[in-house]
Design a protein around this motif. Structure first.
Motif, PDB file in Angstrom:
ATOM      1  N   ASP A 142      -0.206  14.132 -13.863  1.00 33.14           N
ATOM      2  CA  ASP A 142      -1.664  14.209 -13.941  1.00 33.14           C
ATOM      3  C   ASP A 142      -2.234  13.580 -15.213  1.00 33.14           C
ATOM      4  O   ASP A 142      -3.257  12.888 -15.129  1.00 33.14           O
ATOM      5  CB  ASP A 142      -2.130  15.666 -13.807  1.00 33.14           C
ATOM      6  N   PRO A 143      -1.640  13.780 -16.394  1.00 24.71           N
ATOM      7  CA  PRO A 143      -2.221  13.144 -17.587  1.00 24.71           C
ATOM      8  C   PRO A 143      -2.257  11.609 -17.464  1.00 24.71           C
ATOM      9  O   PRO A 143      -3.210  10.968 -17.910  1.00 24.71           O
ATOM     10  CB  PRO A 143      -1.303  13.572 -18.728  1.00 24.71           C
ATOM     11  N   ALA A 179     -12.905  -0.261 -17.955  1.00 25.44           N
ATOM     12  CA  ALA A 179     -12.772  -1.658 -17.540  1.00 25.44           C
ATOM     13  C   ALA A 179     -13.942  -2.066 -16.645  1.00 25.44           C
ATOM     14  O   ALA A 179     -14.477  -3.175 -16.788  1.00 25.44           O
ATOM     15  CB  ALA A 179     -11.454  -1.875 -16.810  1.00 25.44           C
ATOM     16  N   ARG A 180     -14.348  -1.162 -15.738  1.00 25.61           N
ATOM     17  CA  ARG A 180     -15.502  -1.458 -14.883  1.00 25.61           C
ATOM     18  C   ARG A 180     -16.769  -1.635 -15.722  1.00 25.61           C
ATOM     19  O   ARG A 180     -17.573  -2.540 -15.480  1.00 25.61           O
ATOM     20  CB  ARG A 180     -15.697  -0.360 -13.846  1.00 25.61           C
ATOM     21  N   ALA A 181     -16.930  -0.788 -16.728  1.00 30.77           N
ATOM     22  CA  ALA A 181     -18.112  -0.887 -17.589  1.00 30.77           C
ATOM     23  C   ALA A 181     -18.100  -2.208 -18.365  1.00 30.77           C
ATOM     24  O   ALA A 181     -19.132  -2.878 -18.477  1.00 30.77           O
ATOM     25  CB  ALA A 181     -18.159   0.299 -18.551  1.00 30.77           C
ATOM     26  N   LYS A 182     -16.935  -2.600 -18.870  1.00 32.38           N
ATOM     27  CA  LYS A 182     -16.835  -3.864 -19.600  1.00 32.38           C
ATOM     28  C   LYS A 182     -17.052  -5.050 -18.672  1.00 32.38           C
ATOM     29  O   LYS A 182     -17.679  -6.044 -19.065  1.00 32.38           O
ATOM     30  CB  LYS A 182     -15.482  -3.966 -20.301  1.00 32.38           C
ATOM     31  N   ALA A 183     -16.565  -4.950 -17.454  1.00 31.13           N
ATOM     32  CA  ALA A 183     -16.776  -6.032 -16.485  1.00 31.13           C
ATOM     33  C   ALA A 183     -18.257  -6.158 -16.157  1.00 31.13           C
ATOM     34  O   ALA A 183     -18.778  -7.282 -16.039  1.00 31.13           O
ATOM     35  CB  ALA A 183     -15.959  -5.777 -15.218  1.00 31.13           C
ATOM     36  N   ALA A 184     -18.936  -5.033 -16.019  1.00 26.75           N
ATOM     37  CA  ALA A 184     -20.372  -5.069 -15.744  1.00 26.75           C
ATOM     38  C   ALA A 184     -21.113  -5.705 -16.912  1.00 26.75           C
ATOM     39  O   ALA A 184     -22.029  -6.520 -16.715  1.00 26.75           O
ATOM     40  CB  ALA A 184     -20.896  -3.666 -15.469  1.00 26.75           C
ATOM     41  N   THR A 230       0.837  -1.201   0.000  1.00 25.47           N
ATOM     42  CA  THR A 230       0.000   0.000   0.000  1.00 25.47           C
ATOM     43  C   THR A 230       0.875   1.254   0.000  1.00 25.47           C
ATOM     44  O   THR A 230       0.605   2.212  -0.734  1.00 25.47           O
ATOM     45  CB  THR A 230      -0.923   0.004   1.242  1.00 25.47           C
ATOM     46  N   GLU A 231       1.928   1.216   0.807  1.00 23.15           N
ATOM     47  CA  GLU A 231       2.838   2.368   0.878  1.00 23.15           C
ATOM     48  C   GLU A 231       3.524   2.605  -0.469  1.00 23.15           C
ATOM     49  O   GLU A 231       3.584   3.744  -0.956  1.00 23.15           O
ATOM     50  CB  GLU A 231       3.889   2.102   1.957  1.00 23.15           C
ATOM     51  N   VAL A 232       4.000   1.541  -1.081  1.00 24.67           N
ATOM     52  CA  VAL A 232       4.684   1.675  -2.383  1.00 24.67           C
ATOM     53  C   VAL A 232       3.701   2.164  -3.438  1.00 24.67           C
ATOM     54  O   VAL A 232       4.035   3.030  -4.260  1.00 24.67           O
ATOM     55  CB  VAL A 232       5.333   0.330  -2.787  1.00 24.67           C
ATOM     56  N   ALA A 233       2.493   1.642  -3.422  1.00 23.20           N
ATOM     57  CA  ALA A 233       1.486   2.069  -4.405  1.00 23.20           C
ATOM     58  C   ALA A 233       1.194   3.558  -4.252  1.00 23.20           C
ATOM     59  O   ALA A 233       1.064   4.275  -5.254  1.00 23.20           O
ATOM     60  CB  ALA A 233       0.207   1.253  -4.221  1.00 23.20           C
ATOM     61  N   ARG A 234       1.101   4.019  -3.022  1.00 26.23           N
ATOM     62  CA  ARG A 234       0.859   5.456  -2.805  1.00 26.23           C
ATOM     63  C   ARG A 234       2.029   6.295  -3.294  1.00 26.23           C
ATOM     64  O   ARG A 234       1.837   7.353  -3.893  1.00 26.23           O
ATOM     65  CB  ARG A 234       0.612   5.733  -1.321  1.00 26.23           C
ATOM     66  N   GLN A 235       3.240   5.824  -3.041  1.00 22.46           N
ATOM     67  CA  GLN A 235       4.420   6.567  -3.496  1.00 22.46           C
ATOM     68  C   GLN A 235       4.454   6.644  -5.018  1.00 22.46           C
ATOM     69  O   GLN A 235       4.743   7.698  -5.585  1.00 22.46           O
ATOM     70  CB  GLN A 235       5.692   5.903  -2.968  1.00 22.46           C
ATOM     71  N   VAL A 236       4.156   5.522  -5.658  1.00 19.44           N
ATOM     72  CA  VAL A 236       4.149   5.504  -7.122  1.00 19.44           C
ATOM     73  C   VAL A 236       3.058   6.424  -7.652  1.00 19.44           C
ATOM     74  O   VAL A 236       3.274   7.199  -8.586  1.00 19.44           O
ATOM     75  CB  VAL A 236       3.965   4.057  -7.647  1.00 19.44           C
ATOM     76  N   GLN A 237       1.888   6.337  -7.029  1.00 21.77           N
ATOM     77  CA  GLN A 237       0.771   7.161  -7.484  1.00 21.77           C
ATOM     78  C   GLN A 237       1.077   8.649  -7.308  1.00 21.77           C
ATOM     79  O   GLN A 237       0.717   9.468  -8.155  1.00 21.77           O
ATOM     80  CB  GLN A 237      -0.492   6.790  -6.709  1.00 21.77           C
ATOM     81  N   ALA A 275      -5.389   6.703 -16.546  1.00 22.64           N
ATOM     82  CA  ALA A 275      -5.606   5.487 -15.745  1.00 22.64           C
ATOM     83  C   ALA A 275      -7.028   5.460 -15.198  1.00 22.64           C
ATOM     84  O   ALA A 275      -7.688   4.410 -15.206  1.00 22.64           O
ATOM     85  CB  ALA A 275      -4.593   5.415 -14.610  1.00 22.64           C
ATOM     86  N   ALA A 276      -7.525   6.591 -14.738  1.00 25.33           N
ATOM     87  CA  ALA A 276      -8.893   6.657 -14.212  1.00 25.33           C
ATOM     88  C   ALA A 276      -9.897   6.368 -15.327  1.00 25.33           C
ATOM     89  O   ALA A 276     -10.882   5.644 -15.119  1.00 25.33           O
ATOM     90  CB  ALA A 276      -9.145   8.020 -13.594  1.00 25.33           C
ATOM     91  N   GLN A 277      -9.640   6.935 -16.511  1.00 27.62           N
ATOM     92  CA  GLN A 277     -10.536   6.708 -17.647  1.00 27.62           C
ATOM     93  C   GLN A 277     -10.527   5.220 -18.026  1.00 27.62           C
ATOM     94  O   GLN A 277     -11.580   4.617 -18.243  1.00 27.62           O
ATOM     95  CB  GLN A 277     -10.089   7.562 -18.827  1.00 27.62           C
TER      96      GLN A 277
END
Length: 149
Positions: free
Chosen positions: A80-81, A93-98, A68-75, A86-88
């Protein structure tokens, strides 16, 4: 009658004698239980398994916290782009999974759906075990990778 041992005082009354007998019984019981406990392999194995389980849970917690710590550091270091893309992508991916879930509900035979639901419930019920197994697999992979290098 036999004489009492020289290191033990004689009892003055019957109640004191009963107390001495009870103390001696208790001491003998403890003396006999100690070797018996050492030979109880099943109990010792269960105790050791409990200790190993606790250690594994501790390690899994540490691994999770570190990840979790490493993921936060990477994030935090991502521009911003990249974060926006990644958010888009995650939204898509969530829509396709649904959509895949809806198709699954429509097309999969009932016995297969029932078994999948049962497996998913089992995974939810045993998530700690799955996490420990995953952490163990990662640790093994890292160990093997380290030995090769």
């Amino acid at each position: 009658m036999t004489q009492p041992p020289h290191d033990e005082p004689t009892a003055a009354d019957p109640e004191e004698l009963r107390q001495q007998v009870e103390n001696t019984r208790s001491e003998l019981g403890e003396t006999v239980e100690a070797p018996a406990a050492k030979t109880d392999v099943k109990a010792r194995a269960q105790e050791k398994a409990g200790q190993v389980k606790e250690q594994a849970a501790d390690v899994a917690g540490q691994v999770k916290a570190k990840a979790t710590e490493v993921a936060r550091q990477v994030q935090d270091k991502l521009p911003d782009p990249v974060k926006n893309k990644a958010a888009q992508t995650a939204g898509q991916a969530r829509a396709k999974a649904a959509e895949a879930g809806r198709l699954w509900e429509e097309k999969a035979p009932e016995p297969v759906r029932r078994q999948a639901a049962c497996s998913a419930q089992m995974a939810r019920n045993n998530n700690r075990t799955l996490l420990l197994a995953g952490a163990g697999a990662v640790a093994l992979w890292l160990l093997l990778r380290h030995r090769k290098g």
